[in-house]
Motif scaffolding. Structure first.
Motif, PDB file in Angstrom:
ATOM      1  N   TYR A  33     -21.276  84.514  24.057  1.00 27.37           N
ATOM      2  CA  TYR A  33     -20.644  84.028  22.835  1.00 27.37           C
ATOM      3  C   TYR A  33     -21.284  82.689  22.480  1.00 27.37           C
ATOM      4  O   TYR A  33     -21.641  81.896  23.357  1.00 27.37           O
ATOM      5  N   PHE A  35     -20.996  79.081  20.054  1.00 28.50           N
ATOM      6  CA  PHE A  35     -19.988  78.218  19.439  1.00 28.50           C
ATOM      7  C   PHE A  35     -20.641  76.998  18.801  1.00 28.50           C
ATOM      8  O   PHE A  35     -21.699  76.531  19.240  1.00 28.50           O
ATOM      9  N   TYR A  37     -18.999  73.211  18.214  1.00 26.60           N
ATOM     10  CA  TYR A  37     -17.867  72.320  18.397  1.00 26.60           C
ATOM     11  C   TYR A  37     -18.144  71.019  17.663  1.00 26.60           C
ATOM     12  O   TYR A  37     -19.283  70.567  17.553  1.00 26.60           O
ATOM     13  N   LEU A  47     -13.073  73.245  18.108  1.00 26.61           N
ATOM     14  CA  LEU A  47     -13.896  74.406  17.800  1.00 26.61           C
ATOM     15  C   LEU A  47     -14.053  74.539  16.291  1.00 26.61           C
ATOM     16  O   LEU A  47     -13.075  74.535  15.556  1.00 26.61           O
ATOM     17  N   ARG A  50     -17.153  80.412  15.936  1.00 27.91           N
ATOM     18  CA  ARG A  50     -17.648  81.145  17.085  1.00 27.91           C
ATOM     19  C   ARG A  50     -18.304  82.448  16.623  1.00 27.91           C
ATOM     20  O   ARG A  50     -17.946  82.996  15.588  1.00 27.91           O
ATOM     21  N   PHE A  91     -21.803  69.939  18.480  1.00 32.35           N
ATOM     22  CA  PHE A  91     -22.434  70.522  19.648  1.00 32.35           C
ATOM     23  C   PHE A  91     -22.516  72.034  19.494  1.00 32.35           C
ATOM     24  O   PHE A  91     -21.534  72.694  19.150  1.00 32.35           O
ATOM     25  N   MET A  95     -21.421  80.703  25.860  1.00 34.43           N
ATOM     26  CA  MET A  95     -20.629  81.079  27.025  1.00 34.43           C
ATOM     27  C   MET A  95     -21.129  82.430  27.539  1.00 34.43           C
ATOM     28  O   MET A  95     -21.286  83.369  26.757  1.00 34.43           O
ATOM     29  N   TYR A  97     -20.795  85.441  30.770  1.00 33.41           N
ATOM     30  CA  TYR A  97     -19.980  85.993  31.845  1.00 33.41           C
ATOM     31  C   TYR A  97     -20.923  86.729  32.786  1.00 33.41           C
ATOM     32  O   TYR A  97     -21.634  87.622  32.383  1.00 33.41           O
ATOM     33  N   ALA A 100     -21.222  85.105  38.774  1.00 33.93           N
ATOM     34  CA  ALA A 100     -20.796  83.766  39.208  1.00 33.93           C
ATOM     35  C   ALA A 100     -19.602  83.282  38.407  1.00 33.93           C
ATOM     36  O   ALA A 100     -19.121  82.173  38.647  1.00 33.93           O
ATOM     37  N   THR A 102     -17.712  82.414  34.646  1.00 29.91           N
ATOM     38  CA  THR A 102     -17.948  82.069  33.244  1.00 29.91           C
ATOM     39  C   THR A 102     -18.595  80.699  33.183  1.00 29.91           C
ATOM     40  O   THR A 102     -18.083  79.745  33.758  1.00 29.91           O
ATOM     41  N   ALA A 103     -19.715  80.598  32.486  1.00 29.23           N
ATOM     42  CA  ALA A 103     -20.367  79.296  32.297  1.00 29.23           C
ATOM     43  C   ALA A 103     -20.407  78.984  30.813  1.00 29.23           C
ATOM     44  O   ALA A 103     -20.638  79.860  29.987  1.00 29.23           O
ATOM     45  N   LEU A 104     -20.162  77.757  30.476  1.00 29.86           N
ATOM     46  CA  LEU A 104     -20.179  77.275  29.085  1.00 29.86           C
ATOM     47  C   LEU A 104     -21.182  76.133  29.026  1.00 29.86           C
ATOM     48  O   LEU A 104     -20.956  75.070  29.602  1.00 29.86           O
ATOM     49  N   ILE A 105     -22.298  76.360  28.325  1.00 26.84           N
ATOM     50  CA  ILE A 105     -23.430  75.433  28.309  1.00 26.84           C
ATOM     51  C   ILE A 105     -23.569  74.818  26.925  1.00 26.84           C
ATOM     52  O   ILE A 105     -23.539  75.529  25.915  1.00 26.84           O
ATOM     53  N   PHE A 106     -23.761  73.497  26.888  1.00 23.29           N
ATOM     54  CA  PHE A 106     -23.855  72.756  25.635  1.00 23.29           C
ATOM     55  C   PHE A 106     -25.243  72.184  25.393  1.00 23.29           C
ATOM     56  O   PHE A 106     -25.992  71.910  26.334  1.00 23.29           O
ATOM     57  N   GLY A 107     -25.555  71.964  24.116  1.00 24.31           N
ATOM     58  CA  GLY A 107     -26.736  71.206  23.739  1.00 24.31           C
ATOM     59  C   GLY A 107     -26.433  69.727  23.749  1.00 24.31           C
ATOM     60  O   GLY A 107     -25.330  69.295  24.104  1.00 24.31           O
TER      61      GLY A 107
END
Lengths: 116, 114
Positions: A33, A35, A37, A47, A50, A91, A95, A97, A100, A102-107
């Motif tokens: 997904y 996003f 923000y 938010l 999305r 930002f 996200m 899945y 490992a 759920t990871a949510l990675i930002f710029g």
């Protein structure tokens, strides 16, 4: 590695104009997904919009819309009819899945200034 | 009203101290995250957790540890605070349910290590 790149550290726009913020990302995952923000001076992350990666149709939320190009791994945000309250840091994030979790990675963010 | 609450908005600690940053969410979310935010570097993931007692390293775990003994609480621990850990720390949570992916954030803790 999962990365998000926002190539514009700062942008400025006049009230009522349209501005586009750029974002590219890199992931080997197929399901994710995306996003945008917003972080105003209050520091509270909000938010904006999305997008599900499996959907081809671009998401829209009132004055905010995205241009999602999956093959190019590009996810830009267009703000129409800019308002003074849009002044904030924006930002881009994704996200994923996997095994490992759920990871949510930002710029690194783009600081947008809207002036009258 | 959904809520993610961080225990402190501002914190000043001395070098070498053990520091605990607490985060509590009231949405029964499975996923919780800790980030640090620095000018020009954006939000960098320190650790995340997808279940009680489960944790995964993010991009910058060195110097930090986490604890998740209860679903609603995710603690970030600085074992021996150093000046280069002066930063803004943000906690977030999200549901693991498919299609319900929005992450909610706390108000942030600005930590200064002197």
């Amino acid at each position: 590695a999962q990365t998000v790149t926002q190539s514009q550290p700062e942008m400025s726009v006049q009230e009522a104009e349209t501005v586009t913020l750029s974002c590219t990302y890199d992931t080997s995952e197929n399901n994710y997904y995306l996003f945008w923000y917003k972080q105003p001076p209050s520091r509270q992350m909000i938010l904006v919009i999305r997008q599900e990666a499996y959907k081809q149709q671009n998401a829209t939320e009132n004055r905010f819309s995205v241009n999602f190009q999956k093959a190019a791994k590009s996810f830009s945000l267009k703000i129409s009819d800019s308002q003074l309250g849009d002044t904030a840091m924006y930002f881009c994030a994704f996200m994923i899945y996997n095994q490992a979790g759920t990871a949510l990675i930002f710029g690194k963010g783009t600081t947008l200034s809207v002036s009258s | 009203d959904v809520k993610v609450t961080q225990s402190s908005r501002y914190l000043v600690k001395r070098t070498g101290e053990k520091v605990f940053l607490e985060c509590v969410q009231d949405m029964d979310h499975e996923n919780m995250f800790w980030y640090r935010q620095d000018p020009g570097l954006g939000l960098r993931l320190i650790y995340f957790s997808y279940d009680v007692k489960m944790k995964e390293k993010g991009d910058i775990p060195e110097g930090y540890s986490v604890s998740r003994e209860k679903k609603e609480r995710f603690s970030l621990i600085l074992e021996s605070a150093s000046t280069n850990q002066t930063s803004m720390y943000l906690c977030a949570s999200s549901s693991a349910a498919a299609g319900n992916t929005e992450a909610f954030f706390g108000q942030g803790t600005r930590l200064t290590v002197v």
